[in-house]
Every structure is written in C-alpha cells, then in structure tokens.
Design a protein around this motif. Structure first.
Motif, PDB file in Angstrom:
ATOM      1  N   CYS A 176       0.827  -1.197   0.000  1.00 37.12           N
ATOM      2  CA  CYS A 176       0.000   0.000   0.000  1.00 37.12           C
ATOM      3  C   CYS A 176       0.867   1.255   0.000  1.00 37.12           C
ATOM      4  N   TYR A 239      -4.360   1.339  -1.913  1.00 38.44           N
ATOM      5  CA  TYR A 239      -3.651   0.291  -2.640  1.00 38.44           C
ATOM      6  C   TYR A 239      -4.216   0.169  -4.051  1.00 38.44           C
ATOM      7  N   PHE A 245      -2.409  -6.603  -2.124  1.00 35.14           N
ATOM      8  CA  PHE A 245      -2.713  -5.998  -0.822  1.00 35.14           C
ATOM      9  C   PHE A 245      -3.372  -6.981   0.143  1.00 35.14           C
TER      10      PHE A 245
END
Length: 373
Positions: A176, A239, A245
C-alpha cells in the motif's frame, strides 16, 4: 478476468447504410455477476453484449437466455456505488427506468465492458452501428487525461508508486501507500500542476475503482460523502485494485504462515469453471494467480467476503490442456478444458471461456510454477 471476445472487438460506429458485413452481432461475452431483478441475490451469469442489447444466460451452454436488456434509450452508470461493499459494479438503466446491476471481477474487466457498452449506447443514440475500425477511447477525467493509462504508469515497477508495508493502529498493511504519495507522484510526473489538481485526478482514480481505500481514515473519506474523496494525508492509506494488498494484525507465527500465501504479486485473475473434488459438479469461481509464493486462490464471485474457498500451491505443478474430463459430459461441459496436477498429485479440472483464454492461463501458471517458491 480474461473475457471471451468475438473477432470484431474494439469498434466504432458507422452509418447503418454501410455494408451488412460490417455489422457484428456480438461485441463481447464473458462471465459477470448479476443482481437479481426481484430478489437481492447475486449470481454468476454468462453475458453477451450485442449491438442492440445484453443477453444473460444461467450457463454458457444454454441455448435460451434468462433475460434480455434492450440498449436503446438505456443509460450507463460506472462506477456504481449503490452497493458500497461491492466494488467494480456498473449499472444499466433501461428506457423504462428498470435498473440492472453487473459486477466484474477486476478493474480491467469492468473497463472493457464499460467501454464497449458506451459505444453501443452512443451508436444507438446516433442511429448508427458498430464497425471494425479500432478506437483508443477510454474513461477520462478530466477530458485530457486517460485514467487507464495513468493507472498503468502508477503501477510501473521502475517509475511508478512504490508499494510498501506500513503499520497503523496495531495493523500491518502490505502493498500500500499514502494519499500524500499519490498526490506527490502526480505532481512530480507532470500529471498535475498543483496539489488541488492532483487531488482531483486521484479522486477520479478512486471513484473509478483503480485505487482502493485501505485504512480507517481513507475508508471514511471514501464513504463520508456522496462522491468518494482521496485524502492528501499521511494517515490515509490506499492500494492498487489489482495488487497483492492484504492487512494483518500482530499475530502468532501460524497466522503469519497462512498470510504468506497472499504476499505474491497478482499475475492474472478472472472467472473459470471448476469441477468440485467430492461432488463432481461444476461452478464458476473467481481465480487469482500470485507469483511468489506460487498460489492460485479461488473465491465465490457472488460473495462480498475476500476469504478464498481454497488455494492451489503451484510450485512444481503440471498444467496441460485436456479434451476430456470424467463426469464432465453429464454436466454439459466440453471444450477449453485444462488440468492442474500439484506436486502432491492433487488434480484440478478447469474450463476457460475461450481457447485463447485457456492458453493464457496455462502459460501464466506454467511460468509461476517454475519461478515461484
């Protein structure tokens, strides 16, 4: 998802007086999740977009559709935020004001459907039909910016935004970045002249589903108003929609080992038919292929949850195209089949939407099985 295309994809409008040979019947086809018209249930459908509307089928092999949505006079809403827990939804509203909701499995798939739907609607409005001339039109916000291309630049491994592991509120956010990072990158790459303009672009990327909110601050910004807002803050985490993620709390070593499966980059994703292990029926599942470690996770595409139904460890697996699967015939399954045999000799039988898609999946899985741990 890699969608099955008719040969006449990517077209523009031409006058209906032109040659009949230039008028394709089908524009695009593939699996989408559709909300029921009467009940609030979401089911996988085989969907075919033609030059005058959308037909949807319970199964790809069905001869008769469950329904048809006329395109003439219809309007398109994308992204559609009527269902906040479901991302990647677009809505078609017919001339008689009936809403139909469809959900794609990933950003690129939604983009492809929306782009062709926009052309269908504009062609009908202008009294014209599709032709084989290619086009590069895409979603733009503002008019001079192509969000699809901008998203690709942001994900570039050398020049794009770096994905990090960040800690916040006793949680670890993997793959992220912050809202400040997004705004800074847009300015540094001359995509925006100042922070206000960069914020407008970033919000467009968020609204279109290219960027997703990761933490509490970013989610509050995305859902506190009618239109999502990306926050220019260090505390706001985001993200890429197609990244690896995942979020984890401080936990035991066993939990960390489980999460290890999800650390790899996403190589390919989409819907495939999968044969069950115990009951040999076939169901559409969403698959996500990751490279390091090498895993293929599969999900129920109709559910809101992100937990997979199962995972296939691909290290040293064998994947091949097959012409026949035991018990497949009685379920009316044939064509575009392939088999995965894992290192512990577990068999998985899958079916792609098209022959080209089957080749793409086999090639991607073979590459991951050799390089991923």
């Amino acid at each position: 998802m890699t969608v099955g295309f008719s040969p006449q994809k990517h077209k523009e409008c031409v006058s209906s007086s032109q040659s009949k040979d230039m008028e394709p019947e089908q524009i695009r086809e593939g699996y989408l999740v559709k909300k029921g018209t009467l009940l609030n249930t979401w089911k996988v459908m085989w969907v075919i977009l033609s030059e005058d509307g959308i037909e949807f089928y319970k199964k790809k092999t069905d001869q008769s559709p469950k329904g048809m949505i006329p395109a003439k006079g219809a309007t398109l809403t994308s992204p559609c935020q009527d269902y906040s827990k479901r991302t990647l939804v677009f809505k078609i509203t017919t001339e008689k004001k009936q809403d139909h909701f469809f959900q794609a499995s990933h950003v690129e798939e939604r983009e492809a459907w929306v782009k062709d739907l926009k052309r269908v609607l504009s062609c009908l409005q202008a009294g014209k039909r599709f032709a084989r001339k290619s086009t590069r039109k895409s979603i733009r916000l503002p008019e001079t910016v192509n969000l699809s291309q901008l998203y690709a630049l942001m994900k570039d491994q050398e020049e794009g935004i770096k994905e990090l592991k960040l800690e916040q509120d006793n949680k670890v956010y993997n793959h992220c970045f912050t809202g400040v990072t997004v705004v800074d990158w847009l300015i540094s790459k001359d995509k925006a002249r100042n922070r206000a303009e960069a914020l407008m672009l970033a919000t467009g990327l968020l609204n279109e589903g290219f960027l997703q909110p990761a933490g509490d601050a970013s989610k509050e910004g995305a859902h506190s108003t009618e239109r999502s807002v990306l926050l220019d803050q260090m505390e706001a985490l985001y993200y890429f929609a197609d990244s690896g993620f995942f979020c984890e709390g401080y936990s035991s070593d066993e939990d960390v080992l489980v999460k290890e499966e999800f650390r790899g980059n996403i190589i390919k994703q989409g819907c495939l038919l999968k044969q069950g292990h115990r009951i040999k029926n076939w169901k559409v599942r969403k698959f996500i292929l990751r490279d390091d470690p090498a895993y293929l996770h599969y999900y129920d595409p109709t559910k809101e949850e992100d937990e997979p139904l199962g995972s296939i460890h691909l290290r040293s697996c064998v994947v091949t195209a097959v012409d026949f699967v035991p018990d497949a015939k009685k379920y009316d399954i044939e064509g575009d089949l392939f088999e995965i045999i894992t290192s512990d000799e577990t068999q998985y039988f899958l079916q792609a939407a098209t022959g080209e898609e089957r080749k793409d999946w086999i090639k991607a899985i073979q590459s991951v099985s050799k390089t991923g741990k």
